[in-house]
Design an enzyme around this catalytic site. Structure first.
Site, PDB file in Angstrom:
ATOM      1  N   HIS A   1     -40.870 -17.803 -62.116  1.00 13.48           N
ATOM      2  CA  HIS A   1     -41.551 -19.085 -61.927  1.00 13.48           C
ATOM      3  C   HIS A   1     -42.655 -19.322 -62.951  1.00 13.48           C
ATOM      4  O   HIS A   1     -43.254 -20.391 -62.979  1.00 13.48           O
ATOM      5  CB  HIS A   1     -42.126 -19.164 -60.506  1.00 13.48           C
ATOM      6  CG  HIS A   1     -41.055 -19.311 -59.482  1.00 13.48           C
ATOM      7  ND1 HIS A   1     -40.658 -20.530 -58.969  1.00 13.48           N
ATOM      8  CD2 HIS A   1     -40.232 -18.389 -58.908  1.00 13.48           C
ATOM      9  CE1 HIS A   1     -39.672 -20.347 -58.114  1.00 13.48           C
ATOM     10  NE2 HIS A   1     -39.392 -19.059 -58.054  1.00 13.48           N
TER      11      HIS A   1
ATOM     12  N   ASP B   1     -48.739 -22.766 -68.112  1.00  9.74           N
ATOM     13  CA  ASP B   1     -48.114 -22.965 -66.801  1.00  9.74           C
ATOM     14  C   ASP B   1     -46.600 -22.929 -66.979  1.00  9.74           C
ATOM     15  O   ASP B   1     -46.080 -23.577 -67.899  1.00  9.74           O
ATOM     16  CB  ASP B   1     -48.521 -24.344 -66.238  1.00  9.74           C
ATOM     17  CG  ASP B   1     -48.674 -24.336 -64.721  1.00  9.74           C
ATOM     18  OD1 ASP B   1     -47.988 -23.533 -64.065  1.00  9.74           O
ATOM     19  OD2 ASP B   1     -49.464 -25.154 -64.209  1.00  9.74           O
TER      20      ASP B   1
HETATM   21  P1  ADQ Z   1     -48.067 -22.804 -58.899  1.00 13.66           P
HETATM   22  O1  ADQ Z   1     -48.895 -22.091 -59.917  1.00 13.66           O
HETATM   23  O2  ADQ Z   1     -48.437 -22.640 -57.493  1.00 13.66           O
HETATM   24  O3  ADQ Z   1     -46.518 -22.422 -59.054  1.00 13.66           O
HETATM   25  P2  ADQ Z   1     -47.465 -25.753 -59.291  1.00 13.66           P
HETATM   26  O4  ADQ Z   1     -46.119 -25.821 -59.879  1.00 13.66           O
HETATM   27  O5  ADQ Z   1     -48.442 -26.694 -59.887  1.00 13.66           O
HETATM   28  O6  ADQ Z   1     -48.163 -24.349 -59.374  1.00 13.66           O
HETATM   29  O7  ADQ Z   1     -47.327 -26.093 -57.752  1.00 13.66           O
HETATM   30  C1  ADQ Z   1     -48.420 -26.270 -56.919  1.00 13.66           C
HETATM   31  C2  ADQ Z   1     -47.922 -26.801 -55.589  1.00 13.66           C
HETATM   32  O8  ADQ Z   1     -48.980 -26.634 -54.636  1.00 13.66           O
HETATM   33  C3  ADQ Z   1     -47.556 -28.259 -55.617  1.00 13.66           C
HETATM   34  O9  ADQ Z   1     -46.409 -28.490 -54.850  1.00 13.66           O
HETATM   35  C4  ADQ Z   1     -48.785 -28.951 -55.001  1.00 13.66           C
HETATM   36  O10 ADQ Z   1     -48.477 -30.127 -54.297  1.00 13.66           O
HETATM   37  C5  ADQ Z   1     -49.291 -27.878 -54.066  1.00 13.66           C
HETATM   38  N1  ADQ Z   1     -50.753 -27.992 -53.936  1.00 13.66           N
HETATM   39  C6  ADQ Z   1     -51.674 -27.862 -54.910  1.00 13.66           C
HETATM   40  N2  ADQ Z   1     -52.909 -28.095 -54.417  1.00 13.66           N
HETATM   41  C7  ADQ Z   1     -52.747 -28.384 -53.115  1.00 13.66           C
HETATM   42  C8  ADQ Z   1     -53.646 -28.703 -52.051  1.00 13.66           C
HETATM   43  N3  ADQ Z   1     -54.973 -28.772 -52.214  1.00 13.66           N
HETATM   44  N4  ADQ Z   1     -53.115 -28.926 -50.848  1.00 13.66           N
HETATM   45  C9  ADQ Z   1     -51.782 -28.848 -50.647  1.00 13.66           C
HETATM   46  N5  ADQ Z   1     -50.895 -28.553 -51.604  1.00 13.66           N
HETATM   47  C10 ADQ Z   1     -51.379 -28.319 -52.820  1.00 13.66           C
HETATM   48  C11 ADQ Z   1     -45.747 -21.506 -59.829  1.00 13.66           C
HETATM   49  C12 ADQ Z   1     -45.901 -21.635 -61.348  1.00 13.66           C
HETATM   50  C13 ADQ Z   1     -45.614 -23.066 -61.783  1.00 13.66           C
HETATM   51  C14 ADQ Z   1     -44.221 -23.504 -61.314  1.00 13.66           C
HETATM   52  C15 ADQ Z   1     -44.036 -23.205 -59.828  1.00 13.66           C
HETATM   53  C16 ADQ Z   1     -42.599 -23.431 -59.378  1.00 13.66           C
HETATM   54  O11 ADQ Z   1     -47.198 -21.233 -61.746  1.00 13.66           O
HETATM   55  O12 ADQ Z   1     -45.690 -23.183 -63.197  1.00 13.66           O
HETATM   56  O13 ADQ Z   1     -44.076 -24.903 -61.527  1.00 13.66           O
HETATM   57  O14 ADQ Z   1     -44.372 -21.855 -59.509  1.00 13.66           O
HETATM   58  O15 ADQ Z   1     -41.723 -22.650 -60.121  1.00 13.66           O
END
Ligand code: ADQ
Length: 463
Positions: A165, A372
């Site tokens: 991921h 990311d």
């Molecule tokens: P993450 O680093 O967790 O994932 P991201 O892809 O941005 O990052 O996903 C974050 C998720 O958390 C989103 O669905 C968002 O809606 C949710 N989220 C963030 N802040 C929130 C809040 N305050 N309340 C509720 N929900 C919140 C890792 C990798 C990424 C990759 C994903 C999927 O780091 O690059 O995109 O896995 O493979």
């Protein structure tokens, strides 16, 4: 399209739901974060079982039928002595920064590697006892890189996949790891290794060529008597479900309320898991420059930063939280006027509905990670904008930047250029905004998470 006959067994460190029970009331809370956001809808649709760690409790392995889920949850417990070393000592202090290319942050010296091995073995053992030999086993992410090899040792004919991921770095960075070859050998126990971008898959193959004796030709690694495929499968979001939410007329009222509460100023929005890869201090610095340079800006603009707590026991994360708290306090102290605060800072998990109302209320979304793998907030912002309004400012170092061409791309390390991009976004003509948003929305639809899973599982089953 993947056939549905084989049971799907997803294995990841963190599970999708936490069960809470007190005074006879039960509650299932979904974990925030990209991995769960992507895989929960896939399992809800397809069924199967999700194997994950249960934070330190005194039981071995249980399967819990959660009433609202169309799949089962199996929990393992890692030995108390291994838990900290596995999660904090190796996964978060070494592997996470290493794979993101944050070389100076890596604390490799005394890292408790044996805990990582022990925890991975516990995952592999529970996976074996929870699954049958013909099931599809799909291991997730950097916490569990030895699991494919451990599974293969017990089930030579099984179909085993692994998905990364986060980014995969070039060999010079990967070479910092003292246990690099063990990790590569562990991963090569899989049949299919998936990455978000072709360049991450390419880096992985370069590492195999540099650090192992196995031959690589095009996307395939010739591993003893087997072939291991490496594929680029960019992840997405559950488009239909989120479009339905975005189109819900009640959401409009919540959007109006947010805008009104913010004094009808132009709104910028940041939504992140608290992490040093997400570039939050750099973003706050860029916003501060906007306020400093343009005295009228305080009346016209506001930033909402929503941050979900993450890895709160790890020191680097606690330090970052302090730094962000201090910056928000300083900026608000300097630029607030009575009744008008420039940064509204929410440090908590929001419901998907509340997040979507914020996406819709924003004029500009700031998605500015330093690195990311993909970044699903960028996708969600575009999915929420059925009105084709709003501008996405996106770091060129997010995997999403390779797909969402309608975003305004920035180098988040260059604070001045981020400030300039914010200004450009805030003053962009409606026709340009619409054109950019349309192109992003089309790409987000194309990258639907169910298509991602079908493509990946199709490759896994097709072997
Ligand atoms: P993450 O680093 O967790 O994932 P991201 O892809 O941005 O990052 O996903 C974050 C998720 O958390 C989103 O669905 C968002 O809606 C949710 N989220 C963030 N802040 C929130 C809040 N305050 N309340 C509720 N929900 C919140 C890792 C990798 C990424 C990759 C994903 C999927 O780091 O690059 O995109 O896995 O493979």
């Amino acid at each position: 399209m993947a056939r549905k006959s084989r049971k799907l067994v997803v294995v990841s460190n963190r599970g999708p739901y936490r069960h809470e029970a007190s005074r006879g009331r039960e509650r299932w809370v979904r974990a925030a974060g990209g991995l769960v956001a992507a895989l929960d809808p896939v399992l809800q649709k397809r069924g199967g079982v999700w194997v994950s760690a249960k934070p330190a409790k005194d039981f071995d392995s249980v399967t819990v039928p959660a009433p609202h889920l169309s799949y089962d949850l199996a929990h393992i417990s890692i030995k108390r002595g291994d838990q900290r070393g596995f999660y904090e000592g190796v996964s978060n202090a070494v592997l996470w920064p290493l794979l993101h290319g944050f070389e100076p942050t890596i604390q490799v010296g005394d890292a408790p590697w044996s805990s990582y091995v022990g925890a991975n073995q516990a995952f592999a053992d529970t996976t074996i006892s929870t699954s049958g030999p013909s099931d599809l086993v799909w291991v997730q992410d950097y916490h569990l890189m030895l699991v494919p090899g451990m599974l293969r040792a017990k089930r030579s004919k099984a179909r085993i996949g692994w998905f990364c991921h986060i980014p995969w770095p070039p060999p010079d960075t990967f070479g910092i790891l003292p246990w690099g070859e063990e990790i590569l050998e562990g991963l090569l126990g899989a049949d299919v290794l998936g990455f978000h971008l072709p360049e991450y898959a390419e880096h992985f193959r370069q590492c195999v060529e540099r650090f192992t004796p196995h031959r690589v030709s095009r996307g395939t690694i010739h591993y003893r008597d087997r072939e291991v495929n490496t594929i680029a499968a960019p992840i997405g979001i559950p488009v239909d479900e989120l479009q339905a939410l975005a189109n819900d007329p009640d959401l409009g009222r919540e959007v109006d309320r947010i805008r009104e509460l913010m004094g009808n100023r132009q709104l910028m929005l940041g939504v992140d898991r608290l992490d040093y890869t997400k570039g939050i201090p750099e973003r706050l610095a860029a916003f501060e420059r906007l306020l400093r340079r343009d005295t009228g800006a305080r009346k016209r603009y506001a930033l909402i930063q929503v941050m979900v707590p993450s890895r709160t026991d790890v020191k680097a994360y606690a330090d970052l939280k302090e730094e962000i708290d201090r910056m928000v306090g300083d900026i608000n102290g300097r630029y607030a006027e009575t009744g008008r605060v420039p940064i509204h800072y929410l440090y908590r998990n929001l419901s998907q509905r509340a997040l979507f109302a914020h996406y819709r209320a924003a004029d500009v979304a700031l998605v500015t990670p330093l690195r990311d793998g993909m970044n699903l907030v960028a996708h969600e912002f575009a999915a929420a904008r059925t009105d084709e309004d709003g501008v996405l400012i996106l770091s060129e170092f997010a995997g999403a930047a390779k797909h969402l061409k309608g975003a305004v791309l920035v180098n988040p390390y260059d604070v001045d250029s981020t400030t300039a991009a914010i200004y450009r976004a805030l003053t962009m003509k409606p026709s340009e905004k619409r054109k950019r948003m349309r192109s992003m929305r089309a790409e987000v639809m194309r990258l639907d998470v169910h298509r991602w899973a079908d493509r990946y599982l199709g490759a896994l089953e097709g072997k």
